[in-house]
Write an enzyme that holds these catalytic residues in place. Structure first.
Site, PDB file in Angstrom:
ATOM      1  CE  LYS A  11       2.162  -1.008  -9.596  1.00 38.13           C
ATOM      2  NZ  LYS A  11       1.507  -0.049  -8.634  1.00 38.13           N
ATOM      3  CE1 TYR A  51       0.939  -2.734  -4.016  1.00 41.94           C
ATOM      4  CE2 TYR A  51      -0.198  -4.243  -5.181  1.00 41.94           C
ATOM      5  CZ  TYR A  51       0.645  -3.285  -5.165  1.00 41.94           C
ATOM      6  OH  TYR A  51       1.254  -3.102  -6.365  1.00 41.94           O
ATOM      7  NE  ARG A 104       5.555   3.797 -10.262  1.00 36.87           N
ATOM      8  CZ  ARG A 104       5.811   3.730  -8.983  1.00 36.87           C
ATOM      9  NH1 ARG A 104       6.606   4.475  -8.234  1.00 36.87           N
ATOM     10  NH2 ARG A 104       5.304   2.606  -8.366  1.00 36.87           N
ATOM     11  CG  ASN A 114       2.088   3.394 -10.016  1.00 36.16           C
ATOM     12  OD1 ASN A 114       1.711   2.402 -10.227  1.00 36.16           O
ATOM     13  ND2 ASN A 114       2.484   4.051  -8.962  1.00 36.16           N
ATOM     14  CG  HIS A 117       5.729  -3.294  -6.856  1.00 35.55           C
ATOM     15  ND1 HIS A 117       5.263  -2.451  -5.798  1.00 35.55           N
ATOM     16  CD2 HIS A 117       6.486  -4.172  -6.456  1.00 35.55           C
ATOM     17  CE1 HIS A 117       5.973  -3.024  -4.765  1.00 35.55           C
ATOM     18  NE2 HIS A 117       6.660  -4.007  -5.058  1.00 35.55           N
ATOM     19  CD  GLU A 128       7.583  -6.231  -2.333  1.00 37.38           C
ATOM     20  OE1 GLU A 128       6.961  -5.041  -1.847  1.00 37.38           O
ATOM     21  OE2 GLU A 128       8.095  -5.726  -3.688  1.00 37.38           O
TER      22      GLU A 128
END
Ligand code: IDP
Ligand code: MG
Length: 139
Positions: A11, A51, A104, A114, A117, A128
């Protein structure tokens, strides 16, 4: 074979702060094989689409703004029981609840930011992976 791969994102918070290398090292050490990998910067619309399942949740707007705030690494990872094994490696959504030694726990700065994913089911891993990668980008 079902459940032999998962989809992951490093992320924006982790990429921005130079944690890509350390996170990839943890993924490698845990025995995952990279099947596809690229750096992208999602538009807001792309993040909303990715999302979509969370549309309407109180954290949705903040999440999609965050996920489109900078470049990320998207990847497909191979491993036996990939979904479960990768969820174990990344730890709980809330880093305060993540086990020591998880990605994380080490690199998340909040529930939203966090660090990584990981797909939650084989069906979603397929969706995905297909959202970001074409057939010739997967090995
Ligand atoms: P997961 O990433 O562990 O599967 P999900 O419930 O699918 O968790 O939520 C997707 C992402 O949305 C989380 O990884 C996190 O970035 C964000 N998120 C989830 N719950 C919250 C929250 O309560 N506050 C802020 N962000 C959240
Ligand atoms: Mg999820």
């Amino acid at each position: 074979m079902q459940n032999d791969f998962t989809f992951s994102i490093i992320k924006p918070n982790a990429v921005r702060t130079g944690k890509t290398g350390p996170i990839l090292a943890m993924i490698n050490e845990a025995g995952f094989e990279i099947s596809a990998l690229k750096m992208i910067h999602m538009t807001l619309a792309q993040a909303e689409s990715f999302y979509e399942v969370h549309h309407g949740r109180p954290f949705f707007e903040g999440l999609v703004e965050f996920m489109s705030s900078g470049p990320v690494f998207v990847m497909i990872l191979k491993h036996e029981n990939a979904i479960e094994e990768f969820r174990k490696l990344i730890g709980a959504t809330d880093p305060a609840k993540a086990e020591p030694g998880t990605i994380r726990k080490k690199f998340a700065v909040s529930v939203q930011m966090n660090a990584v994913h990981g797909s939650d089911s084989y069906e979603n891993a397929c969706k995905e992976a297909d959202f970001f990668f074409s057939g010739i980008e997967r090995f």
